[in-house]
Write an enzyme that holds these catalytic residues in place. Structure first.
Site, mmCIF file in Angstrom:
data_model
loop_
_atom_site.group_PDB
_atom_site.id
_atom_site.type_symbol
_atom_site.label_atom_id
_atom_site.label_comp_id
_atom_site.label_asym_id
_atom_site.label_seq_id
_atom_site.Cartn_x
_atom_site.Cartn_y
_atom_site.Cartn_z
ATOM 1 N N SER A 137 16.617 -2.733 50.427
ATOM 2 C CA SER A 137 16.608 -1.449 51.194
ATOM 3 C C SER A 137 14.656 -0.910 52.033
ATOM 4 O O SER A 137 14.625 -0.455 52.972
ATOM 5 C CB SER A 137 16.700 -0.240 51.256
ATOM 6 O OG SER A 137 16.997 0.283 49.979
ATOM 7 N N ASN A 138 13.715 -0.990 50.322
ATOM 8 C CA ASN A 138 12.578 -0.750 50.627
ATOM 9 C C ASN A 138 11.905 -1.594 50.961
ATOM 10 O O ASN A 138 10.592 -1.174 51.290
ATOM 11 C CB ASN A 138 11.631 0.005 49.149
ATOM 12 C CG ASN A 138 11.965 -0.541 48.036
ATOM 13 O OD1 ASN A 138 12.969 -1.617 47.976
ATOM 14 N ND2 ASN A 138 12.057 -0.303 46.677
ATOM 15 N N LYS A 145 21.973 -11.906 52.517
ATOM 16 C CA LYS A 145 23.206 -11.135 53.550
ATOM 17 C C LYS A 145 21.592 -9.418 54.041
ATOM 18 O O LYS A 145 20.809 -9.053 52.756
ATOM 19 C CB LYS A 145 23.286 -10.299 52.017
ATOM 20 C CG LYS A 145 24.148 -8.729 51.846
ATOM 21 C CD LYS A 145 25.160 -9.260 53.694
ATOM 22 C CE LYS A 145 25.719 -7.135 53.505
ATOM 23 N NZ LYS A 145 24.879 -6.491 53.920
ATOM 24 N N SER A 148 21.292 -3.164 55.677
ATOM 25 C CA SER A 148 21.923 -2.851 57.097
ATOM 26 C C SER A 148 21.035 -2.082 57.492
ATOM 27 O O SER A 148 21.477 -1.417 58.581
ATOM 28 C CB SER A 148 22.920 -2.223 56.399
ATOM 29 O OG SER A 148 22.618 -0.965 55.382
ATOM 30 N N GLY A 198 18.373 -3.645 44.328
ATOM 31 C CA GLY A 198 18.944 -2.343 44.730
ATOM 32 C C GLY A 198 19.684 -1.420 43.590
ATOM 33 O O GLY A 198 18.878 -1.611 42.630
ATOM 34 N N SER A 199 19.904 -1.069 44.226
ATOM 35 C CA SER A 199 21.086 -0.032 42.984
ATOM 36 C C SER A 199 21.589 -0.544 41.631
ATOM 37 O O SER A 199 22.282 -1.882 41.668
ATOM 38 C CB SER A 199 22.012 1.256 43.427
ATOM 39 O OG SER A 199 22.640 -0.003 44.083
ATOM 40 N N GLU A 214 17.941 -7.099 40.105
ATOM 41 C CA GLU A 214 16.371 -6.002 40.001
ATOM 42 C C GLU A 214 16.637 -4.848 40.193
ATOM 43 O O GLU A 214 17.329 -4.858 41.625
ATOM 44 C CB GLU A 214 15.347 -6.396 40.726
ATOM 45 C CG GLU A 214 13.775 -5.060 40.277
ATOM 46 C CD GLU A 214 13.249 -4.928 41.236
ATOM 47 O OE1 GLU A 214 13.423 -3.575 41.518
ATOM 48 O OE2 GLU A 214 11.784 -5.234 41.845
ATOM 49 N N CYS A 236 10.185 0.750 44.031
ATOM 50 C CA CYS A 236 11.119 0.498 42.144
ATOM 51 C C CYS A 236 10.345 0.477 40.670
ATOM 52 O O CYS A 236 10.305 0.900 39.632
ATOM 53 C CB CYS A 236 11.390 -0.795 41.826
ATOM 54 S SG CYS A 236 10.535 -2.324 42.669
ATOM 55 N N GLU A 242 17.684 6.858 37.145
ATOM 56 C CA GLU A 242 16.597 6.162 38.295
ATOM 57 C C GLU A 242 16.877 7.436 39.551
ATOM 58 O O GLU A 242 17.993 7.722 40.612
ATOM 59 C CB GLU A 242 15.800 5.345 39.068
ATOM 60 C CG GLU A 242 14.810 4.913 40.227
ATOM 61 C CD GLU A 242 15.171 3.961 40.296
ATOM 62 O OE1 GLU A 242 13.757 3.392 40.904
ATOM 63 O OE2 GLU A 242 16.426 3.088 40.506
#
Length: 526
Positions: free
Chosen positions: A159-160, A185, A188, A240-241, A264, A301, A391
């Site tokens: 996302s970032n 993928k 979104s 991601g998360s 990651e 991150c 985090e």
């Protein structure tokens, strides 16, 4: 920019057979953008994976030179994306244009760097042990090893970083360099951005004569599970998360054929501020540390989420300095509503904890993120309290004051795995606290001295990885040329005739690469 469709990318064609539609959103206003996307059906996910599998035999056997030309063509196409593209990315992410232009350069730079890796040839890992027919008591056969791409790789965008860790980002570049077709993928949060980058990749594939299916992309929520479970997929790259990455790891491990997931996921990137450094330059450290915490609204991150110092009047004064600087920071817009919601939940967890004190920042900042500073009791870290290990993705950091050098080591031993750790110290500090480096080597992928972790150089030496939960596999990196190793596997040829060997292992060494021959590095023909 090319004409917008919102369809999935499968085998070089566009597909929209599903009925579920999705929309991109302006990250600053919440306004729905005039772009409609068609969520991939299970049949389309299957078709995308099969298209990648069909492309694999021909793509992996292309010369490294041909694959390098493809990556360079992708880089050229990315660089050619104009100001209207930059404006679109800004709308989807609320990131400033200067950041997007810089990230575009980094993304094309990654592609060119992997093209250099391909031309250099060391990725083959070529090893030759010549036959020893007269050896007693047993002769040795001729043995030759090199590395090939694993097969089709599923990549999930971050996302970032809508460009550098996304459609044509580091995982995609490394997989394509390794000879692995990709099924991407799309995230979104920036689907329109993904579409235009995918178009750029396909234009490059066409101009360089790559096989159909070398790059595929699917849209939608819930399609990732089908992708990871598809038997054609041989590895997964994810940024991601922790929750999302762990779910993918578990899915991949439960397959009839388990596959590796290079995820990651989560890191709080501790910064250790040592006494002599505080005495010499507390004001500078306070200013630079604060800048690192709030950079990009803390959506990195490698954001420094934990600052550890030894109890002293200087550390108390330093804490006050940082609190004032944090309090003076403006609110910022986050990448999307989901990121803001997660940030708010993380703050509430810290505010509700009896062992944590809130030092600066207004937690109630409405639709934007307000930088925050907290202070936690050292015992929470030493005793493994989970709240300090989680985090908080955003412009927040937590100070921990330890009693002495022994407690500092104890606190660091209590940490989970991290992407980075930073030591801020003078030469006298480094001599006194010499135990920190070997301790941190066990905890992190990158140790910084007198720098700040927000900023990851793309080069041969970089490690952007670390022990779990920073990543799912600490043996790899998602930034730098070593990232290609994740998508390669060794193959050994025994007693093969020279004419049937791959070029990397032939006697004449037509690629002129360095090989390990009978234990000695050599570029000479045999």
């Amino acid at each position: 920019m090319s004409q917008f469709l919102g369809h999935n990318y499968i085998g070089g064609q566009r597909s929209a057979t599903g009925t579920i539609t999705l929309h991109s959103v302006d990250a600053s206003t919440g306004e729905t953008l005039p772009h409609t996307f068609y969520q991939a059906t299970l049949q389309e996910v299957d078709a995308a994976a099969k298209a990648a599998a069909a492309a694999y035999p021909s793509y992996r056997t292309l010369s490294a030179q041909r694959r390098a030309q493809f990556l360079e063509a992708v880089a050229d196409e990315l660089d050619a994306l104009g100001d209207d593209f930059v404006e679109l990315v800004c709308r989807e992410t609320a990131l400033p244009a200067a950041r997007i232009k810089g990230e575009r350069g980094r993304t094309s730079g990654q592609m060119r760097l992997f093209a250099n890796v391909l031309r250099r040839g060391d990725f083959y890992g070529a090893r030759i042990d010549k036959a020893l027919p007269d050896r007693q008591p047993q002769p040795r056969p001729d043995l030759r090893q090199y590395r090939i791409g694993l097969g089709p790789v599923a990549v999930f965008g971050a996302s970032n970083f809508p460009l550098a860790f996304s459609t044509a980002g580091g995982d995609t570049a490394a997989a394509l360099a390794a000879g692995c077709p990709v099924v991407f993928k799309a995230h979104s949060g920036h689907m329109a951005t993904a579409e235009h980058v995918a178009d750029a990749i396909l234009r490059a594939a066409q101009t360089t004569g790559m096989p159909d299916g070398v790059f595929n992309m699917i849209f939608g929520a819930g399609v990732g599970e089908a992708l990871v479970k598809h038997p054609a997929i041989q590895a997964v790259g994810f940024t991601g998360s922790l929750k999302g990455g762990r779910a993918l790891c578990d899915m991949a491990a439960a397959r009839p054929q388990p596959i590796p997931v290079f995820a990651e996921m989560s890191s709080i990137n501790p910064v250790i501020v040592l006494p002599q450094a505080l005495q010499a330059r507390a004001e500078t450290v306070a200013r630079d540390l604060t800048a690192s915490v709030v950079q990009g609204c803390g959506q990195f991150c490698t954001n420094p989420g934990l600052v550890i110092g030894i109890a002293s009047p200087q550390f108390t004064a330093f804490t006050r300095q940082v609190a004032q600087l944090i309090a003076d920071q403006p609110v910022q817009t986050m990448l999307n509503a989901g990121t803001l919601s997660s940030y708010g939940k993380g703050l509430q967890k810290l505010l509700a904890h009896t062992g944590i004190e809130h030092l600066a920042g207004n937690p109630q900042a409405g639709s934007q993120a307000q930088p925050q500073l907290f202070k936690a009791d050292a015992g929470l870290l030493i005793n493994g309290d989970e709240v300090l290990q989680e985090e908080v993705f955003g412009p927040t950091t937590i100070f921990v004051e330890v009693a002495d050098q022994a407690q500092l080591s104890a606190a660091l031993k209590g940490l989970h795995g991290q992407l980075t750790a930073t030591i801020i110290g003078e030469s006298a500090d480094l001599q006194q606290f010499a135990e920190l480096t070997p301790l941190l080597e066990q905890k992190v992928g990158r140790i910084l001295l007198n720098g700040y972790p927000t900023g990851v150089e793309v080069c041969d030496s970089m490690v952007h990885g670390g022990p779990y939960p920073a990543t799912s596999d600490a043996r790899g990196t998602s930034v730098g040329t070593l990232a290609i190793d994740r998508f390669l596997r060794p193959v050994c040829f025994q007693n093969y005739p020279d004419s049937l060997l791959p070029d990397a292992l032939k006697n004449a060494n037509p690629l002129r690469i360095q090989r390990l021959v009978d234990g000695v590095p050599s570029r000479e023909p045999l």
